[in-house]
Design a protein around this motif. Structure first.
Motif, mmCIF file in Angstrom:
data_model
loop_
_atom_site.group_PDB
_atom_site.id
_atom_site.type_symbol
_atom_site.label_atom_id
_atom_site.label_comp_id
_atom_site.label_asym_id
_atom_site.label_seq_id
_atom_site.Cartn_x
_atom_site.Cartn_y
_atom_site.Cartn_z
ATOM 1 N N GLN A 25 0.823 -1.208 0.000
ATOM 2 C CA GLN A 25 0.000 0.000 0.000
ATOM 3 C C GLN A 25 0.860 1.262 0.000
ATOM 4 O O GLN A 25 0.487 2.285 -0.576
ATOM 5 C CB GLN A 25 -0.922 -0.009 1.214
ATOM 6 C CG GLN A 25 -1.980 -1.102 1.182
ATOM 7 C CD GLN A 25 -2.807 -1.149 2.449
ATOM 8 O OE1 GLN A 25 -2.640 -0.317 3.349
ATOM 9 N NE2 GLN A 25 -3.712 -2.115 2.535
ATOM 10 N N GLN A 26 2.027 1.187 0.618
ATOM 11 C CA GLN A 26 2.944 2.325 0.646
ATOM 12 C C GLN A 26 3.783 2.419 -0.631
ATOM 13 O O GLN A 26 4.635 3.284 -0.750
ATOM 14 C CB GLN A 26 3.882 2.208 1.854
ATOM 15 C CG GLN A 26 3.184 2.297 3.193
ATOM 16 C CD GLN A 26 4.138 2.046 4.352
ATOM 17 O OE1 GLN A 26 5.354 2.037 4.187
ATOM 18 N NE2 GLN A 26 3.583 1.848 5.527
ATOM 19 N N ARG A 27 3.549 1.500 -1.563
ATOM 20 C CA ARG A 27 4.262 1.454 -2.842
ATOM 21 C C ARG A 27 5.758 1.204 -2.658
ATOM 22 O O ARG A 27 6.581 1.671 -3.450
ATOM 23 C CB ARG A 27 4.024 2.742 -3.640
ATOM 24 C CG ARG A 27 2.559 2.938 -4.013
ATOM 25 C CD ARG A 27 2.358 4.145 -4.901
ATOM 26 N NE ARG A 27 0.947 4.274 -5.271
ATOM 27 C CZ ARG A 27 0.469 5.235 -6.051
ATOM 28 N NH1 ARG A 27 1.297 6.156 -6.550
ATOM 29 N NH2 ARG A 27 -0.818 5.289 -6.334
ATOM 30 N N ARG A 28 6.069 0.458 -1.632
ATOM 31 C CA ARG A 28 7.444 0.006 -1.456
ATOM 32 C C ARG A 28 7.637 -1.345 -2.132
ATOM 33 O O ARG A 28 8.750 -1.738 -2.452
ATOM 34 C CB ARG A 28 7.774 -0.084 0.034
ATOM 35 C CG ARG A 28 7.724 1.266 0.736
ATOM 36 C CD ARG A 28 7.711 1.126 2.244
ATOM 37 N NE ARG A 28 8.895 0.459 2.745
ATOM 38 C CZ ARG A 28 9.061 0.130 4.028
ATOM 39 N NH1 ARG A 28 8.112 0.407 4.908
ATOM 40 N NH2 ARG A 28 10.161 -0.474 4.420
ATOM 41 N N TYR A 29 6.536 -2.071 -2.310
ATOM 42 C CA TYR A 29 6.534 -3.355 -3.003
ATOM 43 C C TYR A 29 5.335 -3.418 -3.929
ATOM 44 O O TYR A 29 4.340 -2.709 -3.748
ATOM 45 C CB TYR A 29 6.448 -4.522 -2.008
ATOM 46 C CG TYR A 29 7.742 -4.871 -1.328
ATOM 47 C CD1 TYR A 29 8.601 -5.816 -1.866
ATOM 48 C CD2 TYR A 29 8.103 -4.253 -0.134
ATOM 49 C CE1 TYR A 29 9.791 -6.141 -1.241
ATOM 50 C CE2 TYR A 29 9.294 -4.568 0.504
ATOM 51 C CZ TYR A 29 10.130 -5.516 -0.060
ATOM 52 O OH TYR A 29 11.312 -5.826 0.558
ATOM 53 N N LYS A 30 5.432 -4.299 -4.915
ATOM 54 C CA LYS A 30 4.293 -4.616 -5.763
ATOM 55 C C LYS A 30 4.401 -6.088 -6.163
ATOM 56 O O LYS A 30 5.405 -6.745 -5.887
ATOM 57 C CB LYS A 30 4.256 -3.715 -6.996
ATOM 58 C CG LYS A 30 5.398 -3.938 -7.988
ATOM 59 C CD LYS A 30 5.242 -3.045 -9.208
ATOM 60 C CE LYS A 30 6.341 -3.311 -10.245
ATOM 61 N NZ LYS A 30 6.178 -2.458 -11.443
ATOM 62 N N ASN A 31 3.360 -6.585 -6.813
ATOM 63 C CA ASN A 31 3.344 -7.978 -7.284
ATOM 64 C C ASN A 31 3.599 -8.968 -6.144
ATOM 65 O O ASN A 31 4.347 -9.941 -6.297
ATOM 66 C CB ASN A 31 4.381 -8.198 -8.392
ATOM 67 C CG ASN A 31 4.192 -7.264 -9.569
ATOM 68 O OD1 ASN A 31 3.068 -6.864 -9.882
ATOM 69 N ND2 ASN A 31 5.287 -6.898 -10.227
ATOM 70 N N ARG A 78 6.623 -19.801 5.708
ATOM 71 C CA ARG A 78 6.000 -19.523 4.417
ATOM 72 C C ARG A 78 6.933 -18.635 3.613
ATOM 73 O O ARG A 78 7.852 -18.022 4.156
ATOM 74 C CB ARG A 78 4.622 -18.883 4.576
ATOM 75 C CG ARG A 78 4.589 -17.474 5.027
ATOM 76 C CD ARG A 78 3.185 -17.010 5.424
ATOM 77 N NE ARG A 78 2.120 -17.522 4.593
ATOM 78 C CZ ARG A 78 0.840 -17.650 5.008
ATOM 79 N NH1 ARG A 78 0.509 -17.304 6.242
ATOM 80 N NH2 ARG A 78 -0.087 -18.109 4.209
ATOM 81 N N THR A 79 6.715 -18.585 2.314
ATOM 82 C CA THR A 79 7.551 -17.776 1.433
ATOM 83 C C THR A 79 6.752 -16.607 0.868
ATOM 84 O O THR A 79 5.522 -16.675 0.738
ATOM 85 C CB THR A 79 8.113 -18.612 0.268
ATOM 86 O OG1 THR A 79 7.021 -19.189 -0.460
ATOM 87 C CG2 THR A 79 9.022 -19.711 0.783
ATOM 88 N N PHE A 80 7.480 -15.551 0.539
ATOM 89 C CA PHE A 80 6.893 -14.355 -0.054
ATOM 90 C C PHE A 80 7.746 -13.958 -1.257
ATOM 91 O O PHE A 80 8.975 -13.963 -1.180
ATOM 92 C CB PHE A 80 6.881 -13.193 0.943
ATOM 93 C CG PHE A 80 6.101 -13.463 2.199
ATOM 94 C CD1 PHE A 80 4.784 -13.049 2.320
ATOM 95 C CD2 PHE A 80 6.688 -14.142 3.263
ATOM 96 C CE1 PHE A 80 4.066 -13.300 3.480
ATOM 97 C CE2 PHE A 80 5.983 -14.395 4.421
ATOM 98 C CZ PHE A 80 4.661 -13.975 4.535
ATOM 99 N N THR A 81 7.092 -13.619 -2.341
ATOM 100 C CA THR A 81 7.787 -13.090 -3.513
ATOM 101 C C THR A 81 7.158 -11.752 -3.868
ATOM 102 O O THR A 81 5.928 -11.619 -3.868
ATOM 103 C CB THR A 81 7.672 -14.047 -4.712
ATOM 104 O OG1 THR A 81 8.186 -15.332 -4.335
ATOM 105 C CG2 THR A 81 8.472 -13.522 -5.899
ATOM 106 N N ALA A 86 13.035 -8.026 -8.090
ATOM 107 C CA ALA A 86 12.193 -9.098 -7.564
ATOM 108 C C ALA A 86 12.963 -9.837 -6.478
ATOM 109 O O ALA A 86 14.096 -10.277 -6.690
ATOM 110 C CB ALA A 86 11.800 -10.054 -8.682
ATOM 111 N N VAL A 87 12.366 -9.945 -5.307
ATOM 112 C CA VAL A 87 13.017 -10.614 -4.184
ATOM 113 C C VAL A 87 12.130 -11.746 -3.680
ATOM 114 O O VAL A 87 10.908 -11.741 -3.855
ATOM 115 C CB VAL A 87 13.306 -9.632 -3.025
ATOM 116 C CG1 VAL A 87 14.281 -8.559 -3.457
ATOM 117 C CG2 VAL A 87 12.018 -9.005 -2.511
ATOM 118 N N ARG A 88 12.776 -12.710 -3.075
ATOM 119 C CA ARG A 88 12.060 -13.846 -2.493
ATOM 120 C C ARG A 88 12.494 -13.976 -1.045
ATOM 121 O O ARG A 88 13.693 -13.960 -0.752
ATOM 122 C CB ARG A 88 12.361 -15.124 -3.268
ATOM 123 C CG ARG A 88 11.537 -16.339 -2.832
ATOM 124 C CD ARG A 88 11.736 -17.476 -3.821
ATOM 125 N NE ARG A 88 11.056 -18.704 -3.445
ATOM 126 C CZ ARG A 88 9.775 -18.963 -3.679
ATOM 127 N NH1 ARG A 88 9.029 -18.061 -4.298
ATOM 128 N NH2 ARG A 88 9.228 -20.110 -3.317
#
Length: 355
Positions: free
Chosen positions: A123-129, A153-156, A171-173
């Motif tokens: 929401q803060q536009r620090r991340y997307k997707n 759990r994993t996050f991408t 892109a980070v995982r």
């Protein structure tokens, strides 16, 4: 030791620090003290859980720890070659969790907080997707203690930031695991470039597996110490040999202790002893390893382990020479004398320089 608001962060996009799961995204930055790793390479020990964290862990370098002013600690490991970082947070649970169900409930609550943090950063536009993986549960088996639950759990996601060339995306995982040990909530956060793919996934599994081994170690190490003492009491007895076998198997599974036996000249000595009196080479190698292990379990650094390993080697060597005079060599005699005087590690270092 220096005082600062938060641990230093890398300047590359992949190493931008993520918000801690223990502080709100809009909260003031936590206060505390950042301490770099010990210069002598000794491990950092968390007193309440007795978990020791080595200077090097599976290719990751210990970068230091951050003591939060209101309690808790952050430990950081870095692997510059793989552009990967692992943070470990240890905080008191501050509530009674007497049953396994209570612990599972707390772990799921922490996972919910992680999701909320990521969604807020989107929401803060620090991340997307943002892609959130499913939660997995399991247990860590402890020696003669109740197993502890773990959730992961994993996050991408795509990290949005500013580089020297302007706006940038990466892109980070991230893999997040949470467990509870001795009334401490332990969160493991491993981040790497998503482009590393399967190779990055396998690397993550290796380093996380080593962390699990660290967490399991205090419960087991007291038993291993007893086996080391049993060997040192009588290195040639059946019980001593059996005890040493268990210790060596343990060391094979815990490669983060600062134990190292110089291949030169020790391998040549062992080959010589094997040719003259087969089996003596095993006695000597066992002595070096177990003497080193005794020091390592007392949080000794690499030099201390080498010194004590040399001392035990010399002790066993003297006994073997009395039975098998043919294994004696002037070079080994010189080393044994130095080791008996507590200078075996210096002798080996000087030998390397001479060669």
């Amino acid at each position: 030791m220096q005082v600062m608001n938060f641990p230093p962060i890398f300047h590359t996009l992949f190493f931008l620090a993520l918000t801690s799961v223990f502080t709100g995204l809009h909260a003031q930055e936590p206060k505390g003290r950042w301490t770099p790793p010990p210069l002598n390479g000794s491990p950092w020990k968390h007193g309440p859980t007795e978990v020791s964290f080595p200077a090097m862990l599976g290719g990751y370098r210990f970068a230091g720890h951050f003591d939060y002013a209101d309690g808790g600690v952050l430990l950081r490991y870095e692997n510059l070659q793989e552009q990967a970082r692992m943070d470990l947070f240890l905080f008191k649970t501050n509530e009674a969790l007497p049953t396994v169900d209570d612990k599972h409930r707390r772990l799921l609550m922490e996972m919910d907080i992680v999701i909320q943090d990521f969604e807020s950063m989107v929401q803060q536009r620090r991340y997307k997707n943002l892609v959130i993986g499913e939660v997995f549960g399991g247990e860590l088996a402890l020696w003669q203690k109740q197993s502890v639950p773990i959730a992961s759990r994993t996050f991408t996601a795509t990290r949005l930031g500013i580089s020297n060339e302007g706006s940038a995306e990466a892109a980070v995982r991230q893999w997040v695991g949470v467990t509870i040990l001795d009334d401490y909530l332990i969160t493991i956060r491993h981040m790497r470039p998503a482009a590393t793919g399967d190779a990055g996934e396998e690397s993550m599994k290796r380093i996380v597996g080593l962390v699990f081994q660290l967490l399991k170690d205090p419960a087991l190490r007291s038993h291993i110490r007893e086996l080391v003492d049993a060997y040192l009491k009588d290195p040639f007895s059946e019980h001593g040999v059996q005890a040493s076998g268990a210790v060596l198997a343990y060391l094979k599974q815990t490669p983060y202790f600062p134990i190292s036996i110089p291949e030169v000249p020790v391998s040549d000595w062992l080959a010589h002893c094997k040719a003259i009196a087969p089996g003596t080479e095993e006695d000597l190698l066992r002595a070096f390893m177990l003497g080193s292990a005794k020091a390592a379990f007392a949080s000794g650094d690499a030099d201390t382990c080498l010194k004590e390993g040399s001392r035990q080697f010399a002790k066993v060597y003297r006994i073997l020479v009395a039975k098998h005079p043919g294994i004696s060599r002037p070079e080994m005699e010189s080393f044994a004398t130095a080791a008996e005087n507590g200078e075996g590690h210096l002798w080996l270092k000087d030998y390397e320089l001479r060669k």
